[in-house]
Design a protein around this motif. Structure first.
Motif, mmCIF file in Angstrom:
data_model
loop_
_atom_site.group_PDB
_atom_site.id
_atom_site.type_symbol
_atom_site.label_atom_id
_atom_site.label_comp_id
_atom_site.label_asym_id
_atom_site.label_seq_id
_atom_site.Cartn_x
_atom_site.Cartn_y
_atom_site.Cartn_z
ATOM 1 N N TYR A 24 -27.371 11.569 4.171
ATOM 2 C CA TYR A 24 -27.303 11.895 2.730
ATOM 3 C C TYR A 24 -26.168 11.144 2.024
ATOM 4 O O TYR A 24 -25.880 11.410 0.859
ATOM 5 C CB TYR A 24 -27.134 13.408 2.541
ATOM 6 C CG TYR A 24 -28.348 14.166 3.026
ATOM 7 C CD1 TYR A 24 -29.522 14.202 2.261
ATOM 8 C CD2 TYR A 24 -28.359 14.796 4.263
ATOM 9 C CE1 TYR A 24 -30.653 14.861 2.718
ATOM 10 C CE2 TYR A 24 -29.480 15.452 4.728
ATOM 11 C CZ TYR A 24 -30.624 15.475 3.957
ATOM 12 O OH TYR A 24 -31.746 16.121 4.416
ATOM 13 N N GLY A 48 -28.211 19.986 -3.589
ATOM 14 C CA GLY A 48 -28.732 18.691 -4.061
ATOM 15 C C GLY A 48 -27.795 17.601 -3.574
ATOM 16 O O GLY A 48 -26.626 17.584 -3.992
ATOM 17 N N PRO A 49 -28.288 16.701 -2.703
ATOM 18 C CA PRO A 49 -27.405 15.666 -2.134
ATOM 19 C C PRO A 49 -26.687 14.868 -3.205
ATOM 20 O O PRO A 49 -25.543 14.438 -3.009
ATOM 21 C CB PRO A 49 -28.363 14.757 -1.356
ATOM 22 C CG PRO A 49 -29.611 15.536 -1.168
ATOM 23 C CD PRO A 49 -29.675 16.591 -2.217
ATOM 24 N N ILE A 91 -26.566 21.064 1.985
ATOM 25 C CA ILE A 91 -26.707 19.846 1.161
ATOM 26 C C ILE A 91 -27.990 19.934 0.332
ATOM 27 O O ILE A 91 -27.996 19.621 -0.870
ATOM 28 C CB ILE A 91 -26.720 18.580 2.060
ATOM 29 C CG1 ILE A 91 -25.352 18.383 2.720
ATOM 30 C CG2 ILE A 91 -27.127 17.348 1.265
ATOM 31 C CD1 ILE A 91 -25.321 17.317 3.823
ATOM 32 N N LEU A 92 -29.064 20.384 0.973
ATOM 33 C CA LEU A 92 -30.345 20.457 0.252
ATOM 34 C C LEU A 92 -30.288 21.519 -0.841
ATOM 35 O O LEU A 92 -30.862 21.359 -1.918
ATOM 36 C CB LEU A 92 -31.492 20.723 1.237
ATOM 37 C CG LEU A 92 -31.719 19.560 2.220
ATOM 38 C CD1 LEU A 92 -32.748 19.921 3.278
ATOM 39 C CD2 LEU A 92 -32.126 18.281 1.476
ATOM 40 N N GLU A 93 -29.565 22.592 -0.565
ATOM 41 C CA GLU A 93 -29.417 23.664 -1.558
ATOM 42 C C GLU A 93 -28.646 23.157 -2.796
ATOM 43 O O GLU A 93 -29.023 23.443 -3.935
ATOM 44 C CB GLU A 93 -28.633 24.790 -0.892
ATOM 45 C CG GLU A 93 -28.789 26.148 -1.530
ATOM 46 C CD GLU A 93 -27.963 27.158 -0.726
ATOM 47 O OE1 GLU A 93 -28.082 27.194 0.519
ATOM 48 O OE2 GLU A 93 -27.178 27.890 -1.364
ATOM 49 N N GLU A 119 -26.957 20.576 6.685
ATOM 50 C CA GLU A 119 -28.110 19.987 5.998
ATOM 51 C C GLU A 119 -28.721 20.999 5.019
ATOM 52 O O GLU A 119 -29.055 20.664 3.881
ATOM 53 C CB GLU A 119 -29.148 19.541 7.024
ATOM 54 C CG GLU A 119 -30.327 18.835 6.380
ATOM 55 C CD GLU A 119 -31.065 17.966 7.377
ATOM 56 O OE1 GLU A 119 -31.163 18.365 8.554
ATOM 57 O OE2 GLU A 119 -31.555 16.903 6.953
ATOM 58 N N THR A 120 -28.821 22.236 5.461
ATOM 59 C CA THR A 120 -29.354 23.283 4.586
ATOM 60 C C THR A 120 -28.513 23.382 3.311
ATOM 61 O O THR A 120 -29.041 23.465 2.192
ATOM 62 C CB THR A 120 -29.344 24.645 5.325
ATOM 63 O OG1 THR A 120 -29.958 24.456 6.589
ATOM 64 C CG2 THR A 120 -30.051 25.730 4.562
#
Ligand SMILES: Cc1ncc(COP(=O)(O)O)c(C=O)c1O
Length: 364
Positions: free
Chosen positions: A151, A114-115, A110-112, A107-108
């Motif tokens: 996501y 950008g999904p 993906i957020l970094e 998740e980290t």
């Protein structure tokens, strides 16, 4: 297909593992183009993994030694930590919490990134050559599935080494209770008799292509070659007729028990791990601290040689900790192995291990 995890509806056949991974990555990319989200091109993978030797598969592979020479030719995948309980679980952390923590790295990432830029996540449910039969911690893959779903990201499982009954399940991920969007298989599909690989595709991915351009924009001349498919079918029929899936579970249990009996208190064996007939041993210079041997000694290679001299083939690997440090061996006997042969394997391995001067090598 009746043995495939839920939702997986089609199979694309090719000539081996690397081709299967290439096809899975390209299918994932095409899926997003068909769905009208062309910005989704990034692939997230894990360090200490192997997905094949072709440039695409090598790009998402985290085996440093195998990447090294070709690095300038590879595309830019994003890597997170593997799920490697023996080394990465913290003191006091239970295994389930560790699995959740390891999965949350996805998740980290993906957020970094950008999904909206991420196409897929790929991993081996039981890591083969790079880590030495390291299975996902309980709950890890379920959490990965949930993050991918949240996501909208595709989940690709590479079961080229651990699939096709090797772990005692038709697909390794069935034991984890997850259905990915794409699964790659190869080795056990042709049983070593015939080069053949495959991507098992979910109806979600299939529908996106069918409802979009209507064609797969990827191909090899020898895709779905009739001889390869016939040999693959014959092997699978043999596995079913002799219930080698159950045999892998039963013999695998016996092998694990015998390995634990022989080595669980061994001063230079830190971990016995794996699933079914896919087991690994990690060698350490010191059990308490888990300190590895000096990589210059190539203990894994010495053990491989000693095993050959005792009439046993093991698959050695160096660098399981960080690409350089850490020694392991992999045991993956034929699914037809007998109970007597299981005992023989452990005895020969015991002799081979005693042939390597581990106490001396541990000193420097
Ligand atoms: C997990 C995994 N993926 C992909 C591959 C590549 O398969 P192949 O060597 O058939 O191209 C391998 C080969 O060892 C593998 O273990």
């Amino acid at each position: 297909m009746e043995n495939a995890p839920e939702g997986l509806s089609r199979v694309l056949f090719c000539s081996g593992g690397s081709e299967a991974v290439e096809a899975a990555l390209k299918l994932a990319r095409q899926y997003w183009v068909e769905r009208g989200e062309p910005s989704r091109s990034r692939i997230i993978s894990r360090r200490q993994s192997y997905h094949g030797a072709t440039l695409g598969a090598l790009s998402v592979g985290g085996n440093m030694k195998r990447r090294e020479v070709y690095a300038p030719l590879l595309f830019n995948a994003h890597f997170i930590e593997p799920c490697y309980e023996y080394r990465l679980r913290q003191p006091g952390e239970d295994i389930t919490s560790y699995g959740e923590r390891a999965a949350s790295e996805l998740e980290t990432a993906i957020l970094e990134l950008g999904p909206e830029n991420v196409a897929a996540f790929i991993c081996e449910p039981v890591v083969g050559a790079t880590l030495g039969a390291v299975p996902a911690a309980p709950g890890y893959l379920k959490k990965i599935r949930a993050i991918c779903d949240h996501y909208g990201i595709l989940m690709i499982l590479d079961e080229i080494m651990c699939g096709v009954s090797r772990t005692g399940w038709h697909f390794a991920c069935a034991e984890d209770g997850v259905s990915p969007d794409l699964i790659t298989i190869a080795k056990g599909l042709g049983g070593g008799f015939q080069p053949v690989g495959a991507v098992v595709v979910s109806s979600r991915v299939e529908a996106a292509l069918a409802d979009g351009s209507g064609e797969l924009k990827h191909g090899f001349t020898y895709m779905a070659h009739p001889v390869a498919c016939a040999a693959g079918l014959a092997v699978q029929q043999y596995i079913a007729a002799h219930d080698l899936t159950a045999a892998a579970r039963i013999r695998g249990g016996e092998l694990r028990t015998a390995l634990l009996q022989a080595f669980q208190d061994h001063p230079y064996i830190g971990d016995v791990r794996g699933r079914g007939l896919f087991l690994g041993l990690e060698l350490v210079a010191d059990r308490a601290s888990k300190n590895p041997f000096n990589p210059a000694h190539a203990v894994h290679a010495k053990l491989k040689q000693a095993a050959i001299e005792r009439g046993l083939l093991v698959y050695p690997g160096g660098g399981c900790i960080d690409g350089t440090r850490g020694d392991h061996i992999l045991l993956a006997p034929a699914l037809t192995v007998s109970a007597d042969e299981v005992a023989e394997i452990v005895e020969r391995l015991r002799l081979a291990i005693s042939d390597v001067p581990l106490a001396q090598l541990a000193k420097d």
